[in-house]
Scaffold this motif. Structure first.
Motif, PDB file in Angstrom:
ATOM      1  N   ARG A   1      -8.901 -17.304   4.939  1.00  0.00           N
ATOM      2  CA  ARG A   1      -7.677 -16.567   4.643  1.00  0.00           C
ATOM      3  C   ARG A   1      -7.779 -15.837   3.301  1.00  0.00           C
ATOM      4  NH1 ARG A   1      -3.638 -17.590   8.320  1.00  0.00           N
ATOM      5  NH2 ARG A   1      -3.507 -19.651   9.298  1.00  0.00           N
ATOM      6  N   ALA A   2      -8.397 -16.491   2.315  1.00  0.00           N
ATOM      7  CA  ALA A   2      -8.551 -15.864   0.998  1.00  0.00           C
ATOM      8  C   ALA A   2      -9.433 -14.612   1.097  1.00  0.00           C
ATOM      9  CB  ALA A   2      -9.142 -16.862   0.013  1.00  0.00           C
ATOM     10  N   ALA A   3     -10.462 -14.670   1.922  1.00  0.00           N
ATOM     11  CA  ALA A   3     -11.338 -13.513   2.099  1.00  0.00           C
ATOM     12  C   ALA A   3     -10.595 -12.364   2.778  1.00  0.00           C
ATOM     13  CB  ALA A   3     -12.575 -13.912   2.909  1.00  0.00           C
ATOM     14  N   ILE A   4      -9.723 -12.687   3.716  1.00  0.00           N
ATOM     15  CA  ILE A   4      -8.914 -11.644   4.358  1.00  0.00           C
ATOM     16  C   ILE A   4      -8.014 -10.975   3.328  1.00  0.00           C
ATOM     17  CG2 ILE A   4      -7.100 -11.200   6.055  1.00  0.00           C
ATOM     18  CD1 ILE A   4      -8.321 -13.512   7.730  1.00  0.00           C
ATOM     19  N   GLU A   5      -7.410 -11.786   2.454  1.00  0.00           N
ATOM     20  CA  GLU A   5      -6.565 -11.233   1.386  1.00  0.00           C
ATOM     21  C   GLU A   5      -7.376 -10.307   0.482  1.00  0.00           C
ATOM     22  OE1 GLU A   5      -3.426 -11.391   0.841  1.00  0.00           O
ATOM     23  OE2 GLU A   5      -2.558 -13.297   1.469  1.00  0.00           O
ATOM     24  N   ALA A   6      -8.604 -10.711   0.181  1.00  0.00           N
ATOM     25  CA  ALA A   6      -9.418  -9.971  -0.783  1.00  0.00           C
ATOM     26  C   ALA A   6     -10.100  -8.746  -0.169  1.00  0.00           C
ATOM     27  CB  ALA A   6     -10.465 -10.906  -1.389  1.00  0.00           C
ATOM     28  N   TYR A   7     -10.561  -8.855   1.061  1.00  0.00           N
ATOM     29  CA  TYR A   7     -11.414  -7.816   1.642  1.00  0.00           C
ATOM     30  C   TYR A   7     -10.802  -7.127   2.864  1.00  0.00           C
ATOM     31  CZ  TYR A   7     -14.823 -10.181  -1.313  1.00  0.00           C
ATOM     32  OH  TYR A   7     -15.474 -10.739  -2.383  1.00  0.00           O
ATOM     33  N   GLY A   8      -9.646  -7.599   3.319  1.00  0.00           N
ATOM     34  CA  GLY A   8      -9.049  -7.015   4.509  1.00  0.00           C
ATOM     35  C   GLY A   8      -9.654  -7.588   5.784  1.00  0.00           C
ATOM     36  N   ILE A   9      -9.410  -6.893   6.883  1.00  0.00           N
ATOM     37  CA  ILE A   9      -9.870  -7.405   8.171  1.00  0.00           C
ATOM     38  C   ILE A   9     -11.060  -6.603   8.673  1.00  0.00           C
ATOM     39  CG2 ILE A   9      -7.631  -8.368   8.816  1.00  0.00           C
ATOM     40  CD1 ILE A   9      -7.177  -5.878  10.547  1.00  0.00           C
ATOM     41  N   THR A  10     -11.738  -7.174   9.637  1.00  0.00           N
ATOM     42  CA  THR A  10     -12.917  -6.579  10.270  1.00  0.00           C
ATOM     43  C   THR A  10     -12.566  -6.218  11.714  1.00  0.00           C
ATOM     44  OG1 THR A  10     -13.796  -8.599  11.270  1.00  0.00           O
ATOM     45  CG2 THR A  10     -14.301  -8.228   8.925  1.00  0.00           C
ATOM     46  N   PRO A  11     -13.459  -5.530  12.407  1.00  0.00           N
ATOM     47  CA  PRO A  11     -13.206  -5.256  13.834  1.00  0.00           C
ATOM     48  C   PRO A  11     -13.158  -6.517  14.686  1.00  0.00           C
ATOM     49  CG  PRO A  11     -14.897  -3.790  12.972  1.00  0.00           C
ATOM     50  CD  PRO A  11     -14.652  -4.822  11.924  1.00  0.00           C
ATOM     51  N   TYR A  12     -13.605  -7.647  14.131  1.00  0.00           N
ATOM     52  CA  TYR A  12     -13.657  -8.887  14.905  1.00  0.00           C
ATOM     53  C   TYR A  12     -12.438  -9.778  14.672  1.00  0.00           C
ATOM     54  CZ  TYR A  12     -18.420  -7.265  15.343  1.00  0.00           C
ATOM     55  OH  TYR A  12     -19.534  -6.496  15.593  1.00  0.00           O
ATOM     56  N   HIS A  13     -11.544  -9.385  13.786  1.00  0.00           N
ATOM     57  CA  HIS A  13     -10.330 -10.165  13.567  1.00  0.00           C
ATOM     58  C   HIS A  13      -9.304  -9.895  14.668  1.00  0.00           C
ATOM     59  CE1 HIS A  13     -11.737 -10.993   9.377  1.00  0.00           C
ATOM     60  NE2 HIS A  13     -11.087 -12.124   9.631  1.00  0.00           N
ATOM     61  N   ARG A  14      -8.524 -10.913  14.956  1.00  0.00           N
ATOM     62  CA  ARG A  14      -7.477 -10.821  15.972  1.00  0.00           C
ATOM     63  C   ARG A  14      -6.190 -10.360  15.284  1.00  0.00           C
ATOM     64  NH1 ARG A  14      -8.734 -16.719  18.795  1.00  0.00           N
ATOM     65  NH2 ARG A  14     -10.949 -16.302  19.269  1.00  0.00           N
ATOM     66  N   ARG A  15      -5.868  -9.109  15.462  1.00  0.00           N
ATOM     67  CA  ARG A  15      -4.759  -8.510  14.726  1.00  0.00           C
ATOM     68  C   ARG A  15      -3.407  -9.073  15.144  1.00  0.00           C
ATOM     69  NH1 ARG A  15      -6.467  -2.801  13.021  1.00  0.00           N
ATOM     70  NH2 ARG A  15      -8.737  -2.888  13.148  1.00  0.00           N
ATOM     71  N   SER A  16      -3.326  -9.636  16.315  1.00  0.00           N
ATOM     72  CA  SER A  16      -2.058 -10.204  16.787  1.00  0.00           C
ATOM     73  C   SER A  16      -1.800 -11.597  16.221  1.00  0.00           C
ATOM     74  CB  SER A  16      -2.054 -10.269  18.317  1.00  0.00           C
ATOM     75  OG  SER A  16      -3.153 -11.041  18.786  1.00  0.00           O
ATOM     76  N   PHE A  17      -2.775 -12.167  15.487  1.00  0.00           N
ATOM     77  CA  PHE A  17      -2.627 -13.490  14.903  1.00  0.00           C
ATOM     78  C   PHE A  17      -2.068 -13.370  13.480  1.00  0.00           C
ATOM     79  CE2 PHE A  17      -5.298 -16.741  17.333  1.00  0.00           C
ATOM     80  CZ  PHE A  17      -5.163 -16.068  18.529  1.00  0.00           C
ATOM     81  N   ARG A  18      -1.494 -14.446  12.992  1.00  0.00           N
ATOM     82  CA  ARG A  18      -1.057 -14.498  11.597  1.00  0.00           C
ATOM     83  C   ARG A  18      -2.299 -14.757  10.745  1.00  0.00           C
ATOM     84  NH1 ARG A  18       3.676 -14.388   9.483  1.00  0.00           N
ATOM     85  NH2 ARG A  18       4.696 -14.788  11.476  1.00  0.00           N
ATOM     86  N   LEU A  19      -2.773 -13.731  10.082  1.00  0.00           N
ATOM     87  CA  LEU A  19      -4.067 -13.799   9.408  1.00  0.00           C
ATOM     88  C   LEU A  19      -3.987 -14.310   7.979  1.00  0.00           C
ATOM     89  CD1 LEU A  19      -5.619 -10.480  10.763  1.00  0.00           C
ATOM     90  CD2 LEU A  19      -5.953 -12.806  11.607  1.00  0.00           C
ATOM     91  N   THR A  20      -2.817 -14.237   7.380  1.00  0.00           N
ATOM     92  CA  THR A  20      -2.634 -14.817   6.050  1.00  0.00           C
ATOM     93  C   THR A  20      -1.447 -15.755   6.089  1.00  0.00           C
ATOM     94  OG1 THR A  20      -1.156 -13.073   5.280  1.00  0.00           O
ATOM     95  CG2 THR A  20      -3.516 -12.706   4.974  1.00  0.00           C
ATOM     96  N   GLU A  21      -1.317 -16.570   5.058  1.00  0.00           N
ATOM     97  CA  GLU A  21      -0.236 -17.558   5.030  1.00  0.00           C
ATOM     98  C   GLU A  21       1.132 -16.890   4.908  1.00  0.00           C
ATOM     99  OE1 GLU A  21      -0.523 -20.540   5.675  1.00  0.00           O
ATOM    100  OE2 GLU A  21      -2.554 -21.175   5.204  1.00  0.00           O
ATOM    101  N   GLU A  22       1.205 -15.797   4.124  1.00  0.00           N
ATOM    102  CA  GLU A  22       2.502 -15.221   3.793  1.00  0.00           C
ATOM    103  C   GLU A  22       2.994 -14.217   4.817  1.00  0.00           C
ATOM    104  OE1 GLU A  22       0.468 -16.982   0.591  1.00  0.00           O
ATOM    105  OE2 GLU A  22      -0.125 -15.151   1.648  1.00  0.00           O
ATOM    106  N   LYS A  23       2.068 -13.445   5.377  1.00  0.00           N
ATOM    107  CA  LYS A  23       2.499 -12.335   6.218  1.00  0.00           C
ATOM    108  C   LYS A  23       1.438 -12.034   7.262  1.00  0.00           C
ATOM    109  CE  LYS A  23       0.571  -9.001   2.933  1.00  0.00           C
ATOM    110  NZ  LYS A  23      -0.005 -10.007   2.085  1.00  0.00           N
ATOM    111  N   GLU A  24       1.803 -11.255   8.220  1.00  0.00           N
ATOM    112  CA  GLU A  24       0.880 -10.826   9.250  1.00  0.00           C
ATOM    113  C   GLU A  24       0.318  -9.461   8.854  1.00  0.00           C
ATOM    114  OE1 GLU A  24       2.397 -11.890  12.927  1.00  0.00           O
ATOM    115  OE2 GLU A  24       1.092 -10.622  14.115  1.00  0.00           O
TER     116      GLU A  24
END
Length: 202
Positions: free
Chosen positions: A172-195
């Motif tokens: 989750r920290a890496a998503i906050e720092a670097y954003g998402i990749t083509p392999y991330h599931r955008r419909s999921f809650r990817l960070t603790e605070e927000k989608e």
């Protein structure tokens, strides 16, 4: 000792999936048909085994099974149809890949959609009760882990070689720092605070 079959006198395929709760990567499913009298005391729920042991057992499963196959549903497809439907679709794709046609299906868990016209049973904790489901669990888990290891080389920040795409604090920290990749599931809650809803840019 796990049981060899649920349906008496039928060619039975066991199914299980891996990666349902991950933030990134495809969901994988295995389907396995064993001989009706098959025995293997070493087979167990894949979550109870070490990675090394799972890969050793994968070779044994692929050698001993009458038929086996792996089905995959991508992160993009998961976002389109939701993870439950994607997990079932992955199992259907695994069943499609079997070189021997099953006459019945048993599935780990409590949710499934009928495959063709075959009788089926959903079995809670089935991967700890039936050999074919345990074997399917091992195939799904190991092939998915191998794929996440390969993707980790492409995107090292997310530590997929360690977390396999699951929602660890580091992931989750890496998503906050670097954003998402083509392999991330955008419909999921990817960070603790927000989608996260921003697009990946090359």
């Amino acid at each position: 000792m796990l049981k060899s079959h649920y349906h008496e006198g039928l060619i039975e395929a066991g199914c299980d999936e891996a990666g349902r709760g991950c933030l990134a990567g495809s969901v994988y499913a295995g389907a396995v048909i064993f001989p009706t009298d098959y025995e293997n005391a070493d087979l167990n729920d894949s979550k109870q085994l070490t990675d090394k042991r799972r890969h050793q057992l994968r070779e044994i499963i692929e050698r001993d099974a009458i038929a086996w196959a792996v089905g995959i549903v991508t992160a993009e497809e998961i976002d389109q149809i939701n993870i439950l439907n994607a997990s079932i679709l992955a199992m259907h794709r695994a069943l499609d890949g079997l070189k021997v046609r099953p006459e019945a299906v048993i599935v780990d868990g409590n949710r499934f959609k009928r495959y063709q016209s075959l009788p089926y049973a959903t079995i809670v904790k089935g991967d700890a009760k039936y050999l074919s489901i345990a074997a399917a669990s091992i195939l799904a888990k190991t092939y998915r882990d191998d794929e996440m290891d390969r993707l980790a080389e492409e995107y090292p920040h997310y530590e997929w070689q360690r977390n396999k795409g699951y929602p660890t604090r580091a992931h989750r920290a890496a998503i906050e720092a670097y954003g998402i990749t083509p392999y991330h599931r955008r419909s999921f809650r990817l960070t603790e605070e927000k989608e996260l809803s921003f697009d990946f840019e090359e």
